[in-house]
Design a protein around this motif. Structure first.
Motif, PDB file in Angstrom:
ATOM      1  N   ALA A 140      26.830   6.244  13.537  1.00  7.95           N
ATOM      2  CA  ALA A 140      27.702   5.829  14.639  1.00  7.95           C
ATOM      3  C   ALA A 140      28.754   4.829  14.166  1.00  7.95           C
ATOM      4  CB  ALA A 140      26.867   5.233  15.771  1.00  7.95           C
ATOM      5  N   LEU A 141      28.347   3.897  13.333  1.00  9.66           N
ATOM      6  CA  LEU A 141      29.280   2.868  12.856  1.00  9.66           C
ATOM      7  C   LEU A 141      30.372   3.464  11.977  1.00  9.66           C
ATOM      8  CD1 LEU A 141      26.880  -0.117  12.069  1.00  9.66           C
ATOM      9  CD2 LEU A 141      28.740  -0.107  13.739  1.00  9.66           C
ATOM     10  N   ARG A 142      30.004   4.351  11.065  1.00  9.97           N
ATOM     11  CA  ARG A 142      31.017   4.883  10.145  1.00  9.97           C
ATOM     12  C   ARG A 142      31.915   5.926  10.798  1.00  9.97           C
ATOM     13  NH1 ARG A 142      26.461   7.193   6.987  1.00  9.97           N
ATOM     14  NH2 ARG A 142      26.204   9.386   7.530  1.00  9.97           N
ATOM     15  N   ASN A 143      31.596   6.280  12.042  1.00  7.79           N
ATOM     16  CA  ASN A 143      32.440   7.211  12.786  1.00  7.79           C
ATOM     17  C   ASN A 143      33.004   6.593  14.063  1.00  7.79           C
ATOM     18  OD1 ASN A 143      32.304   9.906  11.310  1.00  7.79           O
ATOM     19  ND2 ASN A 143      30.127   9.387  11.454  1.00  7.79           N
ATOM     20  N   SER A 144      33.075   5.277  14.094  1.00  2.00           N
ATOM     21  CA  SER A 144      33.658   4.570  15.239  1.00  2.00           C
ATOM     22  C   SER A 144      35.047   4.066  14.871  1.00  2.00           C
ATOM     23  CB  SER A 144      32.775   3.388  15.654  1.00  2.00           C
ATOM     24  OG  SER A 144      31.572   3.841  16.248  1.00  2.00           O
TER      25      SER A 144
END
Length: 258
Positions: A172-176
């Motif tokens: 989720a973080l690397r695709n936010s």
């Protein structure tokens, strides 16, 4: 009508030389004008569909083409492998490669623009945040139209939305997009960005758009915010079929087609 068999060579050549029959200009000029018209640069919009990364496809994405094509804009809808077949990393990678492929396919582009709704707005924002040094080409994106998007994926990790996506916090973080403002500033500093949200989107959706807009603004990017009255999460994009709709006019204005 004269029988072609009775015509001289000169008469036949005249009849089968379309350029010599134009009333607009001379034969040579009309051919040069025709070649120029075919090679003229056009703005191109790439549309990323919504559907919470698990519904819809590019096949339902042609609705916004009519008012844009009428104004001389090329519209390309791209697809991606929705969940559960595709995961978030794959989808982001696919749309980035799609942008590269479109640019390579369409050589006569006066400007490249992105438009995305909901999950598609998230994917468009991830495209803006791309490190293009990893690709064969570095697209010059002139504008992005982000409609009712999600820019921080962490809040949806524990919701039904994540059941087919199966994201953990790291994914989720690397695709936010909200976590890649510095990269966006490098790759899309000259891009005009419009962040739009529906009046009747949920408070969380509205918060996502407002916070992403403020973050882009604070980073010094060229961004504006549109709070669209009398719309919900779906009608805000559905109305792009109407050339008189506020967002349609804004999109055309962004491309110098108003």
């Amino acid at each position: 009508m004269t029988d072609w068999k009775k015509m001289s060579k000169d008469e036949l050549e005249l009849q089968y030389s379309p350029s010599r029959w134009s009333h607009r200009m001379s034969a040579g000029d009309v051919i040069r004008a025709h070649v120029a018209a075919l090679k003229s640069d056009l703005p191109l919009v790439i549309y990323f569909h919504g559907g919470y990364w698990q519904f819809l496809s590019k096949d339902e994405s042609g609705f916004l083409a009519v008012p844009l094509v009428q104004k001389g804009v090329v519209v390309v809808a791209v697809g991606y492998s929705i969940a559960p077949k595709g995961n978030m990393d794959l989808m982001v990678s696919q749309v980035r490669r799609s942008v590269v492929s479109v640019i390579q396919q369409y050589s006569h582009i006066s400007g490249l623009y992105l438009c995305g709704h909901s999950a598609g707005a998230h994917l468009a924002a991830m495209v803006l945040s791309t490190d293009w040094s990893q690709y064969d080409i570095s697209p010059q994106i002139k504008g992005a139209f982000l409609v009712s998007g999600i820019y921080d994926l962490q809040p949806i990790l524990s919701t039904y939305v994540n059941e087919p996506l199966k994201m953990n916090e790291e994914v989720a973080l690397r695709n936010s997009p909200s976590h890649f403002l510095s990269q966006l500033k490098v790759s899309s500093s000259s891009c005009d960005i419009i962040v739009a949200v529906a009046q009747n989107d949920s408070p969380e959706f509205r918060k996502q758009s407002e916070e992403y807009f403020k973050a882009l603004e604070s980073a010094g990017l060229k961004v504006s915010f549109e709070d669209v009255p009398n719309t919900d999460h779906f009608s805000i994009i559905e109305q792009l079929v109407d050339e008189n709709y506020h967002l349609t006019k804004l999109l055309l204005k962004m491309m110098g087609k108003s």
